[in-house]
Design an enzyme around this catalytic site. Structure first.
Site, PDB file in Angstrom:
ATOM      1  N   ASP A  23       0.938  -1.309  -0.064  1.00 16.84           N
ATOM      2  CA  ASP A  23       0.041  -0.025  -0.029  1.00 16.84           C
ATOM      3  C   ASP A  23       0.960   1.263  -0.130  1.00 16.84           C
ATOM      4  O   ASP A  23       0.239   2.396  -0.082  1.00 16.84           O
ATOM      5  CB  ASP A  23      -1.008   0.002   1.367  1.00 16.84           C
ATOM      6  CG  ASP A  23      -0.214  -0.106   2.595  1.00 16.84           C
ATOM      7  OD1 ASP A  23       0.775  -0.994   2.471  1.00 16.84           O
ATOM      8  OD2 ASP A  23      -0.668   0.245   3.548  1.00 16.84           O
ATOM      9  N   HIS A  24       2.119   1.071  -0.066  1.00 17.06           N
ATOM     10  CA  HIS A  24       3.164   2.271   0.018  1.00 17.06           C
ATOM     11  C   HIS A  24       4.060   2.332  -1.222  1.00 17.06           C
ATOM     12  O   HIS A  24       4.092   3.506  -1.741  1.00 17.06           O
ATOM     13  CB  HIS A  24       3.933   2.143   1.352  1.00 17.06           C
ATOM     14  CG  HIS A  24       3.325   2.284   2.426  1.00 17.06           C
ATOM     15  ND1 HIS A  24       3.408   3.415   3.179  1.00 17.06           N
ATOM     16  CD2 HIS A  24       2.487   1.633   3.201  1.00 17.06           C
ATOM     17  CE1 HIS A  24       2.519   3.398   4.385  1.00 17.06           C
ATOM     18  NE2 HIS A  24       1.939   2.364   4.310  1.00 17.06           N
TER      19      HIS A  24
END
Length: 291
Positions: free
Chosen positions: A84-85
């Site tokens: 998610d980064h």
């Protein structure tokens, strides 16, 4: 751009938080990402840095390109390599020509279901920043702060021009972070929290959830919370040997079922730390208090 420290978040809309910082929310909400991953754009001049570009999602990439608005991207910086980064770093590099500068690569294979996002195996930085190393641009400086614990490669980024700290997943205003062995380490996490507590950052901008203005107070409370969890574990094991699921059931009564796995991982992280200190040992599936 809307302007406020914690404006109402809108997916894909660039929101000015202060003159040097804007935020774009990705459309990936979940039990572990809150409303989604917040990508930060640092800089008000001709060049900017991007912090945590987020998931490889076409709509989010389009929103970032629109927010950059033709400016030079001096660096794409990732706090760590959960999916998610960091996955948008590679396509954003292709779109802008910017180097990926920041945390070290790390990809640990997932065995069975995870309690948080798995690692990004394709992350390939052009330059890895060590603790205290910097990236600079017109009117801004980002200084890397090594904060292992959530992951061993986690970095925060300080913006000394404004006293802001971009905390990734290390400190979030809406929730404590997941510390998930084997890479997540409770002793490292606590040491990193003490480093933050000794600082005097004006504001935290986390990757998920609202900005934090009571920075040292929040960190102090989180340190106390983790110490209380360790005392709870010792108390339960003092009554009888227990498995991790039984500890979770008594320590996290009423917990959202989606978060039970994460709670179990945090308990395991505490137990591993306590085992190293000689306080507990494992006997089959049970954990036993020894001191």
């Amino acid at each position: 751009m809307a302007s406020d420290t914690n404006p109402a978040t809108t997916v894909g809309m660039a929101q000015a938080l202060e003159p040097l910082v804007a935020r774009v929310l990705a459309g990936n909400p979940s039990a572990f990402t809150f409303e989604g991953t917040q990508t930060y754009i640092v800089g008000a001049g001709t060049d900017v840095a991007i912090i945590d570009p987020g998931p490889d999602d076409a709509a989010h990439l389009d929103a970032l390109v629109a927010a950059i608005n033709g400016r030079t991207v001096a660096a794409i910086c990732c706090t760590h390599t959960h999916r998610d980064h960091s996955p948008a770093a590679a396509p954003l590099r292709r779109l802008t020509g910017a180097p990926v500068i920041g945390c070290a690569p790390l990809a640990i294979p997932s065995i069975g279901p995870r309690s948080d996002a798995p690692f990004d195996p394709d992350y390939a930085p052009d330059r890895v920043l060590g603790d205290g190393e910097q990236v600079t641009g017109e009117g801004w400086t980002l200084t890397a702060l090594a904060t292992p614990g959530h992951t061993s490669n986690h970095l925060c980024y300080a913006l000394p021009e404004t006293g802001a700290l971009f905390t990734g997943d290390h400190v979030m205003g809406w929730s404590t972070t997941v510390v998930s062995p084997p890479d997540g380490d409770m002793a490292d996490y606590m040491a990193s929290m003490e480093i933050l507590h000794a600082r005097e950052d004006r504001i935290y901008y986390p990757a998920h959830g609202p900005a934090v203005e009571n920075t040292r107070q929040l960190v102090r409370g989180m340190i106390g919370h983790r110490r209380q969890r360790e005392r709870q574990i010792a108390k339960r094991l003092g009554e009888a040997p227990q498995t991790i699921p039984s500890l979770v059931a008594t320590m996290y009564a009423g917990l959202d079922s989606r978060l039970i796995g994460a709670a179990g991982q945090s308990v395991l992280a505490h137990l591993i730390d306590m085992e190293r200190k000689g306080r507990v040992r494992q006997d089959g599936l049970d954990w036993v208090l020894t001191a």
